[in-house]
Motif scaffolding. Structure first.
Motif, PDB file in Angstrom:
ATOM      1  N   GLY A  14      11.088   0.076  22.062  1.00  0.00           N
ATOM      2  CA  GLY A  14      10.412  -0.709  22.823  1.00  0.00           C
ATOM      3  C   GLY A  14       9.496   0.348  23.534  1.00  0.00           C
ATOM      4  N   ALA A  15       8.832  -0.291  24.561  1.00  0.00           N
ATOM      5  CA  ALA A  15       7.886   0.612  25.443  1.00  0.00           C
ATOM      6  C   ALA A  15       8.935   1.383  26.309  1.00  0.00           C
ATOM      7  N   TRP A  16       8.363   2.422  26.755  1.00  0.00           N
ATOM      8  CA  TRP A  16       8.912   3.452  27.791  1.00  0.00           C
ATOM      9  C   TRP A  16       8.249   3.172  29.117  1.00  0.00           C
ATOM     10  N   PHE A  17       8.611   3.279  30.243  1.00  0.00           N
ATOM     11  CA  PHE A  17       8.159   3.088  31.497  1.00  0.00           C
ATOM     12  C   PHE A  17       8.111   4.524  32.170  1.00  0.00           C
ATOM     13  N   VAL A  18       7.078   4.752  32.651  1.00  0.00           N
ATOM     14  CA  VAL A  18       6.887   6.092  34.024  1.00  0.00           C
ATOM     15  C   VAL A  18       6.552   5.001  35.307  1.00  0.00           C
ATOM     16  N   TYR A  19       7.408   5.281  36.235  1.00  0.00           N
ATOM     17  CA  TYR A  19       7.589   4.696  37.449  1.00  0.00           C
ATOM     18  C   TYR A  19       7.349   5.720  38.672  1.00  0.00           C
ATOM     19  N   LEU A  20       6.967   5.047  39.615  1.00  0.00           N
ATOM     20  CA  LEU A  20       6.848   5.904  40.987  1.00  0.00           C
ATOM     21  C   LEU A  20       7.560   5.035  41.994  1.00  0.00           C
ATOM     22  N   LEU A  21       8.462   5.677  42.692  1.00  0.00           N
ATOM     23  CA  LEU A  21       9.413   4.958  43.485  1.00  0.00           C
ATOM     24  C   LEU A  21       9.082   5.451  44.890  1.00  0.00           C
ATOM     25  N   GLU A  22       8.879   4.857  45.767  1.00  0.00           N
ATOM     26  CA  GLU A  22       8.593   5.488  47.222  1.00  0.00           C
ATOM     27  C   GLU A  22      10.105   5.331  47.873  1.00  0.00           C
ATOM     28  N   CYS A  23      10.687   6.432  48.206  1.00  0.00           N
ATOM     29  CA  CYS A  23      11.988   6.448  48.925  1.00  0.00           C
ATOM     30  C   CYS A  23      11.837   6.775  50.438  1.00  0.00           C
ATOM     31  N   ALA A  24      13.123   6.972  51.195  1.00  0.00           N
ATOM     32  CA  ALA A  24      13.001   7.192  52.661  1.00  0.00           C
ATOM     33  C   ALA A  24      12.281   8.469  52.732  1.00  0.00           C
ATOM     34  N   GLY A  25      11.803   8.652  54.032  1.00  0.00           N
ATOM     35  CA  GLY A  25      11.040   9.682  54.430  1.00  0.00           C
ATOM     36  C   GLY A  25       9.661   9.873  53.718  1.00  0.00           C
ATOM     37  N   GLY A  26       9.319   8.815  53.005  1.00  0.00           N
ATOM     38  CA  GLY A  26       7.768   8.926  52.424  1.00  0.00           C
ATOM     39  C   GLY A  26       8.010   9.771  51.175  1.00  0.00           C
ATOM     40  N   ARG A  27       9.173  10.076  50.783  1.00  0.00           N
ATOM     41  CA  ARG A  27       9.407  10.772  49.501  1.00  0.00           C
ATOM     42  C   ARG A  27       9.003   9.973  48.154  1.00  0.00           C
ATOM     43  N   ILE A  28       8.533  10.429  47.113  1.00  0.00           N
ATOM     44  CA  ILE A  28       8.018   9.778  46.040  1.00  0.00           C
ATOM     45  C   ILE A  28       8.783   9.998  44.801  1.00  0.00           C
ATOM     46  N   TYR A  29       9.648   9.408  44.026  1.00  0.00           N
ATOM     47  CA  TYR A  29      10.637   9.585  42.849  1.00  0.00           C
ATOM     48  C   TYR A  29       9.581   9.131  41.760  1.00  0.00           C
ATOM     49  N   THR A  30       9.849   9.999  40.606  1.00  0.00           N
ATOM     50  CA  THR A  30       9.026   9.807  39.399  1.00  0.00           C
ATOM     51  C   THR A  30      10.108   9.733  38.363  1.00  0.00           C
TER      52      THR A  30
END
Length: 112
Positions: A19-35
């Motif tokens: 199926g489809a694979w997702f790339v996501y951007l997650l905002e975390c504590a301290g304004g950091r962004i997890y990909t």
């Protein structure tokens, strides 16, 4: 924009997810962004929110999913993830805004 339910795990002839694979951007504590990359977005968000996700999100608690975009293959998603990880935080936020305005992007409730 709400997503259609994530496709169920469907192994192909090789036993791999098809199926489809997702790339996501997650905002975390301290304004950091997890990909990140996943074939099951809702389950991955639940894992991050409960502290069972990546080490980064255990150290920097997730606040909200900024955006996610489906890709047709794992390889394509991984290449995009690697490219995004080289972006500055401001560029990641710009990309998330662009994806949020696109019709093919999924938005889920906050991961917290």
């Amino acid at each position: 924009m709400a997503c259609a339910p994530a496709p169920a795990f469907t192994p192909g002839e090789t036993g791999r997810y098809t199926g489809a694979w997702f790339v996501y951007l997650l905002e975390c504590a301290g304004g950091r962004i997890y990909t990140g990359v996943t074939p099951r977005l809702a389950a991955r968000m639940a894992a991050h929110g409960s502290g069972r996700g990546a080490r980064f999100t255990r150290m920097h608690r997730p606040r909200q999913l900024l955006a996610a975009r489906p890709f047709s293959s794992r390889g394509e998603a991984l290449r995009m993830e690697l490219r995004i990880k080289c972006y500055s935080p401001a560029a990641k936020r710009d990309l998330a805004r662009d994806w949020a305005n696109a019709a093919s992007v999924c938005r889920l409730p906050s991961a917290t």
